[in-house]
Structures are given as C-alpha cells and as structure tokens.
Design a protein around this motif. Structure first.
Motif, PDB file in Angstrom:
ATOM      1  N   ARG A 100      -7.595  -6.641  -4.825  1.00 39.35           N
ATOM      2  CA  ARG A 100      -7.845  -7.363  -3.587  1.00 39.35           C
ATOM      3  C   ARG A 100      -7.156  -8.727  -3.582  1.00 39.35           C
ATOM      4  NH1 ARG A 100     -12.602  -4.198  -3.504  1.00 39.35           N
ATOM      5  NH2 ARG A 100     -13.586  -5.325  -5.205  1.00 39.35           N
ATOM      6  N   ARG A 101      -7.145  -9.384  -4.735  1.00 37.76           N
ATOM      7  CA  ARG A 101      -6.504 -10.695  -4.805  1.00 37.76           C
ATOM      8  C   ARG A 101      -4.990 -10.591  -4.619  1.00 37.76           C
ATOM      9  NH1 ARG A 101     -10.094 -11.578  -9.287  1.00 37.76           N
ATOM     10  NH2 ARG A 101      -8.362 -11.427 -10.773  1.00 37.76           N
ATOM     11  N   SER A 107      -3.474  -8.128  -2.768  1.00 36.56           N
ATOM     12  CA  SER A 107      -3.109  -7.556  -1.470  1.00 36.56           C
ATOM     13  C   SER A 107      -3.530  -8.428  -0.281  1.00 36.56           C
ATOM     14  CB  SER A 107      -3.719  -6.164  -1.322  1.00 36.56           C
ATOM     15  OG  SER A 107      -5.142  -6.221  -1.339  1.00 36.56           O
ATOM     16  N   GLN A 108      -4.686  -9.072  -0.368  1.00 33.22           N
ATOM     17  CA  GLN A 108      -5.216  -9.796   0.780  1.00 33.22           C
ATOM     18  C   GLN A 108      -4.315 -10.918   1.298  1.00 33.22           C
ATOM     19  OE1 GLN A 108      -7.890  -9.279   2.834  1.00 33.22           O
ATOM     20  NE2 GLN A 108      -7.937  -7.300   1.783  1.00 33.22           N
ATOM     21  N   PRO A 109      -3.626 -11.680   0.430  1.00 33.31           N
ATOM     22  CA  PRO A 109      -2.781 -12.764   0.969  1.00 33.31           C
ATOM     23  C   PRO A 109      -1.671 -12.283   1.894  1.00 33.31           C
ATOM     24  CG  PRO A 109      -3.154 -13.077  -1.381  1.00 33.31           C
ATOM     25  CD  PRO A 109      -3.651 -11.700  -1.043  1.00 33.31           C
ATOM     26  N   PHE A 110      -1.334 -11.011   1.825  1.00 32.20           N
ATOM     27  CA  PHE A 110      -0.196 -10.501   2.589  1.00 32.20           C
ATOM     28  C   PHE A 110      -0.628  -9.607   3.761  1.00 32.20           C
ATOM     29  CE2 PHE A 110       0.985 -10.806  -1.974  1.00 32.20           C
ATOM     30  CZ  PHE A 110       1.706 -11.991  -1.856  1.00 32.20           C
ATOM     31  N   ARG A 111      -1.933  -9.473   3.949  1.00 33.96           N
ATOM     32  CA  ARG A 111      -2.449  -8.585   4.999  1.00 33.96           C
ATOM     33  C   ARG A 111      -2.561  -9.334   6.325  1.00 33.96           C
ATOM     34  NH1 ARG A 111      -7.240  -4.137   4.842  1.00 33.96           N
ATOM     35  NH2 ARG A 111      -7.889  -4.252   7.024  1.00 33.96           N
ATOM     36  N   ILE A 112      -2.081  -8.676   7.398  1.00 33.84           N
ATOM     37  CA  ILE A 112      -2.134  -9.226   8.742  1.00 33.84           C
ATOM     38  C   ILE A 112      -2.976  -8.281   9.601  1.00 33.84           C
ATOM     39  CG2 ILE A 112      -0.828 -10.108  10.709  1.00 33.84           C
ATOM     40  CD1 ILE A 112      -0.131 -11.514   8.092  1.00 33.84           C
ATOM     41  N   ASP A 113      -4.202  -8.701   9.916  1.00 33.75           N
ATOM     42  CA  ASP A 113      -5.085  -7.915  10.784  1.00 33.75           C
ATOM     43  C   ASP A 113      -4.951  -8.293  12.252  1.00 33.75           C
ATOM     44  OD1 ASP A 113      -6.684  -6.209   8.992  1.00 33.75           O
ATOM     45  OD2 ASP A 113      -7.417  -8.089   8.168  1.00 33.75           O
ATOM     46  N   ASP A 114      -4.581  -9.528  12.480  1.00 35.37           N
ATOM     47  CA  ASP A 114      -4.451 -10.056  13.834  1.00 35.37           C
ATOM     48  C   ASP A 114      -3.119 -10.798  13.910  1.00 35.37           C
ATOM     49  OD1 ASP A 114      -4.573 -11.317  16.255  1.00 35.37           O
ATOM     50  OD2 ASP A 114      -6.545 -12.237  15.952  1.00 35.37           O
ATOM     51  N   GLY A 115      -2.245 -10.321  14.757  1.00 36.60           N
ATOM     52  CA  GLY A 115      -0.901 -10.889  14.793  1.00 36.60           C
ATOM     53  C   GLY A 115      -0.749 -12.125  15.651  1.00 36.60           C
ATOM     54  N   ALA A 116      -1.833 -12.570  16.283  1.00 33.51           N
ATOM     55  CA  ALA A 116      -1.733 -13.738  17.161  1.00 33.51           C
ATOM     56  C   ALA A 116      -1.154 -14.925  16.389  1.00 33.51           C
ATOM     57  CB  ALA A 116      -3.105 -14.088  17.727  1.00 33.51           C
ATOM     58  N   GLY A 117      -0.061 -15.470  16.886  1.00 38.81           N
ATOM     59  CA  GLY A 117       0.564 -16.613  16.252  1.00 38.81           C
ATOM     60  C   GLY A 117       1.399 -16.298  15.027  1.00 38.81           C
ATOM     61  N   ARG A 125       6.100  -4.121  -6.052  1.00 39.23           N
ATOM     62  CA  ARG A 125       5.434  -2.870  -6.418  1.00 39.23           C
ATOM     63  C   ARG A 125       3.964  -3.094  -6.743  1.00 39.23           C
ATOM     64  NH1 ARG A 125      10.801  -1.381  -9.998  1.00 39.23           N
ATOM     65  NH2 ARG A 125      12.109  -0.876  -8.179  1.00 39.23           N
ATOM     66  N   ILE A 126       3.641  -4.207  -7.385  1.00 36.04           N
ATOM     67  CA  ILE A 126       2.241  -4.519  -7.685  1.00 36.04           C
ATOM     68  C   ILE A 126       1.460  -4.727  -6.389  1.00 36.04           C
ATOM     69  CG2 ILE A 126       0.672  -6.223  -8.695  1.00 36.04           C
ATOM     70  CD1 ILE A 126       2.773  -6.819 -10.767  1.00 36.04           C
ATOM     71  N   ALA A 127       2.016  -5.519  -5.471  1.00 37.95           N
ATOM     72  CA  ALA A 127       1.317  -5.839  -4.231  1.00 37.95           C
ATOM     73  C   ALA A 127       1.090  -4.595  -3.376  1.00 37.95           C
ATOM     74  CB  ALA A 127       2.099  -6.892  -3.442  1.00 37.95           C
ATOM     75  N   VAL A 128       2.091  -3.718  -3.302  1.00 36.18           N
ATOM     76  CA  VAL A 128       1.951  -2.482  -2.521  1.00 36.18           C
ATOM     77  C   VAL A 128       0.901  -1.573  -3.155  1.00 36.18           C
ATOM     78  CG1 VAL A 128       3.116  -0.357  -1.823  1.00 36.18           C
ATOM     79  CG2 VAL A 128       4.254  -2.565  -1.529  1.00 36.18           C
ATOM     80  N   ALA A 129       0.976  -1.388  -4.469  1.00 39.14           N
ATOM     81  CA  ALA A 129      -0.015  -0.551  -5.160  1.00 39.14           C
ATOM     82  C   ALA A 129      -1.423  -1.105  -4.950  1.00 39.14           C
ATOM     83  CB  ALA A 129       0.315  -0.474  -6.650  1.00 39.14           C
ATOM     84  N   ALA A 130      -1.566  -2.424  -5.028  1.00 39.12           N
ATOM     85  CA  ALA A 130      -2.873  -3.051  -4.849  1.00 39.12           C
ATOM     86  C   ALA A 130      -3.432  -2.776  -3.467  1.00 39.12           C
ATOM     87  CB  ALA A 130      -2.765  -4.554  -5.094  1.00 39.12           C
ATOM     88  N   ALA A 131      -2.595  -2.859  -2.443  1.00 36.13           N
ATOM     89  CA  ALA A 131      -3.052  -2.622  -1.073  1.00 36.13           C
ATOM     90  C   ALA A 131      -3.490  -1.172  -0.877  1.00 36.13           C
ATOM     91  CB  ALA A 131      -1.939  -2.971  -0.090  1.00 36.13           C
ATOM     92  N   ILE A 132      -2.755  -0.230  -1.469  1.00 40.87           N
ATOM     93  CA  ILE A 132      -3.114   1.184  -1.330  1.00 40.87           C
ATOM     94  C   ILE A 132      -4.419   1.473  -2.060  1.00 40.87           C
ATOM     95  CG2 ILE A 132      -2.376   3.558  -1.765  1.00 40.87           C
ATOM     96  CD1 ILE A 132       0.524   2.527  -1.662  1.00 40.87           C
ATOM     97  N   ILE A 133      -4.554   0.928  -3.266  1.00 38.32           N
ATOM     98  CA  ILE A 133      -5.779   1.134  -4.048  1.00 38.32           C
ATOM     99  C   ILE A 133      -6.978   0.554  -3.323  1.00 38.32           C
ATOM    100  CG2 ILE A 133      -6.968   0.385  -6.158  1.00 38.32           C
ATOM    101  CD1 ILE A 133      -4.189   0.637  -7.553  1.00 38.32           C
ATOM    102  N   ASP A 167     -14.553  -2.155 -16.010  1.00 39.78           N
ATOM    103  CA  ASP A 167     -13.095  -2.309 -15.999  1.00 39.78           C
ATOM    104  C   ASP A 167     -12.526  -1.937 -14.629  1.00 39.78           C
ATOM    105  OD1 ASP A 167     -13.098  -3.155 -18.590  1.00 39.78           O
ATOM    106  OD2 ASP A 167     -12.516  -1.221 -19.444  1.00 39.78           O
ATOM    107  N   LYS A 168     -13.076  -0.866 -14.044  1.00 39.42           N
ATOM    108  CA  LYS A 168     -12.609  -0.426 -12.732  1.00 39.42           C
ATOM    109  C   LYS A 168     -12.910  -1.472 -11.671  1.00 39.42           C
ATOM    110  CE  LYS A 168     -12.965   3.327  -9.366  1.00 39.42           C
ATOM    111  NZ  LYS A 168     -13.572   4.643  -9.036  1.00 39.42           N
ATOM    112  N   GLN A 169     -14.124  -2.014 -11.675  1.00 35.15           N
ATOM    113  CA  GLN A 169     -14.485  -3.024 -10.690  1.00 35.15           C
ATOM    114  C   GLN A 169     -13.633  -4.276 -10.850  1.00 35.15           C
ATOM    115  OE1 GLN A 169     -16.411  -2.703  -7.999  1.00 35.15           O
ATOM    116  NE2 GLN A 169     -16.535  -0.571  -8.648  1.00 35.15           N
ATOM    117  N   ASP A 170     -13.351  -4.645 -12.103  1.00 37.94           N
ATOM    118  CA  ASP A 170     -12.508  -5.809 -12.358  1.00 37.94           C
ATOM    119  C   ASP A 170     -11.108  -5.581 -11.813  1.00 37.94           C
ATOM    120  OD1 ASP A 170     -11.859  -8.397 -13.752  1.00 37.94           O
ATOM    121  OD2 ASP A 170     -10.511  -7.067 -14.850  1.00 37.94           O
ATOM    122  N   PHE A 171     -10.575  -4.369 -12.017  1.00 36.66           N
ATOM    123  CA  PHE A 171      -9.233  -4.063 -11.534  1.00 36.66           C
ATOM    124  C   PHE A 171      -9.208  -4.048 -10.007  1.00 36.66           C
ATOM    125  CE2 PHE A 171      -5.647  -1.410 -10.365  1.00 36.66           C
ATOM    126  CZ  PHE A 171      -4.650  -1.917 -11.178  1.00 36.66           C
TER     127      PHE A 171
END
Length: 309
Positions: A20-21, A23-33, A270-278, A11-15
């Motif tokens: 990740r699903r 949080s990842q669409p909103f993550r910016i690691d490289d700001g080029a462009g 709130r879901i997206a922020v919590a997901a990124a922190i987790i 259950d933990k791995q599934d959560f």
C-alpha cells in the motif's frame, strides 16, 4: 525451525502494508485538477539506486504473492481483473508485464496487445475490439494499450478520425468530452459486473526515452524494437503529455483509478505496479470455495477407494 502459520500471516500483513505504501502515492481516484507535470518520472519514493537488490527481493516476494492471489481469483470464479497499460514508446510496458506477471499461471491470465485498428475494427464502435477481449470471471486480463488510444493518439492525430467513417454530424468539438463520458460509463458498467479495472500510465521522461532509443540503436539484439515512427511520434511529445493529462483528469474514478507510475527506473516501476495489483486483489477478500457436506462425503468415499488399492 518451520515458520508458524501465525508468523506467515504477520509476514503477509506486513508485505501488504508495504504494498500500500508503494502504490498509494501514485493512485489517482479523482482527476479534478490533475496535472501530469506535477508527477516526477524519476521518483523512487525513499529508495535510491543502491537499493536495487532489496527492490528485486521485494519484487520476487510480490510475484509469489500475486501468484497466490491469482490462484484464489481463479478458484473463486466471481471476479475478473482488467489491467490497462498505457505509455509513451520505450516506457517499459512489455518488460513490466513480463516481470510482474512472471509467476502467474498462464491459464488464469489473458494478454492483448492492441495495434492500429483493422478495417473490421474501424467498422465498429471504438470500444468494440476491447469489449471482445475482456477477461472471463476468475482471470486477469491485460491490455497492452487499449481503448484509451482513442483519446490519446487519435487526439494528437485527429486526421485518424476521418478513417473511422463516423457520421459527419458526430464529429463535433465535443467529441473528446463525449468519449471521456463513454469511457467512464463503460468502466462503471464493467465494475458493476465484477470486472475490476486498474489503469497504469508508465510515466517516462523525454530524456530517458532518448536514452532508451539510443540503446536500441546501439545494441543489435534490440534493433528490432526500434521503428522510425518512434522518432516521428517523439516530435509530438508535448501534445501527448497534454492528451494524457486530459485523459487521466477526466477518466480517473474510485472504481477505475489511474496509477501514474514513475518509469525512469525500471526496477522501481515494476515494484510499484506489482504493489498496486496485489493491493487490489487483497481488497477483494478472495477465498477458496467452501466444499458442501455432500461433496465432502464424496471426497471421503474417493479417499477410501484409493487407500484400498
């Protein structure tokens, strides 16, 4: 029937995978462009407003898991986590922090809200007051606004620079590039010292901000949240959007990424922020400290003494 440990791990791995699903669409690691206009403030991925109940259930699970991770972080006492929240007025920073961090032990969390700098602050470098508020190892620090105000509000209102009593020769046309470079170096320094930095821009639309401002005016219990200055700043909307674009473009990095989180729907924000922190805390592979053989012997002695009473 009681859930097995194997089921709990699954259950933990599934959560975590779902986190990740989210949080990842909103993550910016490289700001080029990077262009802020390419990010929809009303985005909710595959969820719609009828999914609010499921969203609340997911947030409840996320808050519970976040509390477990925070306990591990505190016990291990090796890492610190710094969460930076930036946004336009009425984007929901306070509410997001309140709901996402609701299950965290207050002893393991430090919140700092940065208002306009004092005269003492202005007599120091622009990172000084933030540096004094960094979280200790084992704790989560939250900056409600931060040193990024120096490349946002100060850039939109350059007259503020005059109050910073900088030497005139330092006030060049390259000052924003220099501050971006200083911030990148600072965040790399923090990362090298075990302070994990995650930055959130709550991306609210101008239309939704207007709606929330009117709600604050219509509801007496929310009047205190409204300031005439909010309307003045709204007039600089396009300038702020350009400042945010430039800031994220020049300060996003793998060790201190930005999350450009859609903020027109608070339940999704709130879901997206919590997901990124987790996801961030999970990446640290936190564990409770191992007890040495000597300490185990002391525990056994203590148990024997207690059982004799």
């Amino acid at each position: 029937m009681e859930e097995s440990q194997a089921d709990k791990r699954m259950d933990k791995q599934d959560f975590l995978e779902r986190a990740r699903r989210f949080s990842q669409p909103f993550r910016i690691d490289d700001g080029a462009g990077f262009q802020l206009k390419d990010h929809d403030p009303d985005d909710t991925l595959h969820l719609d407003k009828t999914d609010k109940d499921r969203a609340q259930e997911a947030l409840t699970m996320g808050v519970k898991m976040l509390a477990e991770f925070q306990d591990l972080l505190y016990a291990q006492d090796r890492w610190a986590l710094l969460l930076i929240f930036q946004a336009m007025d009425a984007a929901g920073k306070d509410g997001t922090i309140k709901h996402v961090m609701s299950g965290v032990n207050p002893q393991g969390c430090q919140v700092n809200s940065f208002k306009a700098p004092s005269s003492v602050d202005l007599d120091h470098d622009f990172l000084w007051r933030s540096n004094n508020a960094l979280p200790e190892r084992g704790r989560i620090g939250i900056f409600n606004r931060s040193y990024y105000e120096e490349t946002l509000v100060v850039r939109v209102h350059p007259e503020i620079l005059a109050r910073q009593t900088l030497p005139p020769e330092r006030l060049t046309k390259n000052i924003w590039k220099e501050r971006f470079r200083d911030i990148r170096n600072y965040e790399e320094y923090l990362s090298n010292n075990g302070i994990v930095v995650r930055k959130f821009f709550l991306n609210v639309s101008k239309k939704e901000q207007r709606k929330r401002f009117l709600e604050r005016l219509d509801r007496p219990e929310k009047n205190w949240k409204f300031s005439a200055n909010d309307i003045k700043e709204r007039a600089f909307w396009e300038d702020y959007m350009e400042a945010y674009t430039e800031t994220i473009r020049h300060t996003a990095s793998p060790h201190a990424p930005w999350y450009v989180v859609p903020a027109d729907n608070k339940w999704f924000t709130r879901i997206a922020v919590a997901a990124a922190i987790i996801e961030t805390l999970d990446s640290l592979h936190l564990q409770y400290p191992e007890v040495s053989p000597e300490a185990r012997a002391q525990l056994a002695t203590a148990r024997a003494l207690l059982e004799k009473e």
